[in-house]
Design a protein around this motif. Sequence first.
Motif, PDB file in Angstrom:
ATOM      1  N   UNK A   1      16.541   9.321  10.797  1.00  0.00           N
ATOM      2  CA  UNK A   1      17.174   8.097  11.279  1.00  0.00           C
ATOM      3  C   UNK A   1      17.872   7.387  10.119  1.00  0.00           C
ATOM      4  N   UNK A   2      17.187   7.292   8.990  1.00  0.00           N
ATOM      5  CA  UNK A   2      17.760   6.637   7.810  1.00  0.00           C
ATOM      6  C   UNK A   2      19.070   7.309   7.400  1.00  0.00           C
TER       7      UNK A   2
ATOM      8  N   UNK B   1       9.883  -5.900   7.060  1.00  0.00           N
ATOM      9  CA  UNK B   1       8.835  -4.893   6.885  1.00  0.00           C
ATOM     10  C   UNK B   1       8.934  -3.814   7.945  1.00  0.00           C
ATOM     11  N   UNK B   2       9.085  -4.224   9.197  1.00  0.00           N
ATOM     12  CA  UNK B   2       9.180  -3.260  10.302  1.00  0.00           C
ATOM     13  C   UNK B   2      10.403  -2.366  10.165  1.00  0.00           C
ATOM     14  N   UNK B   3      11.548  -2.972   9.811  1.00  0.00           N
ATOM     15  CA  UNK B   3      12.775  -2.195   9.655  1.00  0.00           C
ATOM     16  C   UNK B   3      12.655  -1.210   8.496  1.00  0.00           C
TER      17      UNK B   3
ATOM     18  N   UNK C   1       0.838  -1.208   0.000  1.00  0.00           N
ATOM     19  CA  UNK C   1       0.000   0.000   0.000  1.00  0.00           C
ATOM     20  C   UNK C   1       0.875   1.261   0.000  1.00  0.00           C
ATOM     21  N   UNK C   2       2.160   1.101   0.265  1.00  0.00           N
ATOM     22  CA  UNK C   2       3.125   2.208   0.251  1.00  0.00           C
ATOM     23  C   UNK C   2       3.760   2.315  -1.125  1.00  0.00           C
ATOM     24  N   UNK C   3       4.269   3.494  -1.469  1.00  0.00           N
ATOM     25  CA  UNK C   3       4.946   3.638  -2.766  1.00  0.00           C
ATOM     26  C   UNK C   3       6.378   3.103  -2.710  1.00  0.00           C
ATOM     27  N   UNK C   4       6.497   1.785  -2.628  1.00  0.00           N
ATOM     28  CA  UNK C   4       7.789   1.122  -2.484  1.00  0.00           C
ATOM     29  C   UNK C   4       8.115   0.352  -3.755  1.00  0.00           C
ATOM     30  N   UNK C   5       9.377   0.451  -4.169  1.00  0.00           N
ATOM     31  CA  UNK C   5       9.852  -0.322  -5.306  1.00  0.00           C
ATOM     32  C   UNK C   5      11.092  -1.081  -4.856  1.00  0.00           C
TER      33      UNK C   5
ATOM     34  N   UNK D   1      11.630   4.324   6.482  1.00  0.00           N
ATOM     35  CA  UNK D   1      10.807   5.136   5.581  1.00  0.00           C
ATOM     36  C   UNK D   1      10.150   6.271   6.359  1.00  0.00           C
ATOM     37  N   UNK D   2       9.605   5.945   7.520  1.00  0.00           N
ATOM     38  CA  UNK D   2       8.880   6.933   8.315  1.00  0.00           C
ATOM     39  C   UNK D   2       9.792   7.879   9.090  1.00  0.00           C
TER      40      UNK D   2
END
Length: 161
Positions: free
Chosen positions: A125-126, A113-115, A9-13, A120-121
């Motif tokens: 931090x990233x 997924x959690x990581x 559901x997220x814009x992830x590739x 992403x959020x």
Amino acid sequence: ISAIADLKSRPIVLLLAGSGNQEARLKKQVNQLNLSDHVHFLGRLSPDDTIALIKASHIIINPSLNEGLPTSVLEAAACGQAIVATDVGGTSEIISHHHSGLLISPQDSSAISSALLKQIDQPDLRRQLGLNAKKSTRQNFDWTKAARHYNKLICQLPPRP
């Protein structure tokens, strides 16, 4: 791939570089999970293209089941990228959990997924994980320092009789 299914559901590739004996199975899994908009197989890349891909990515994932000292994680860390990797083999020699990346247990797609969501959020931090990875890699995996260290060790060996 299962982790990406959890986040579709997220814009992830997800870009998968390389090829191997699992490629057909993975492509089938992508089709079964209806992820063709989210997962792309790039095949084998040249070393230059691999580094360009790493630099262009937001997060590098290394979900290995076993490793020695993973070159792909070293390359990602040297490029200052955020990393999610399984805690196998020598990966923890490169990545310090929550300091220079996120280490997870093997075969735990929910942990991936959690990581990913965490990074992403939390873009700050990233970025910080990537900066820390780059700094620690340059300190701990410098060829000049390693050569000096090995030379010193060799010089300390007693002469052969």
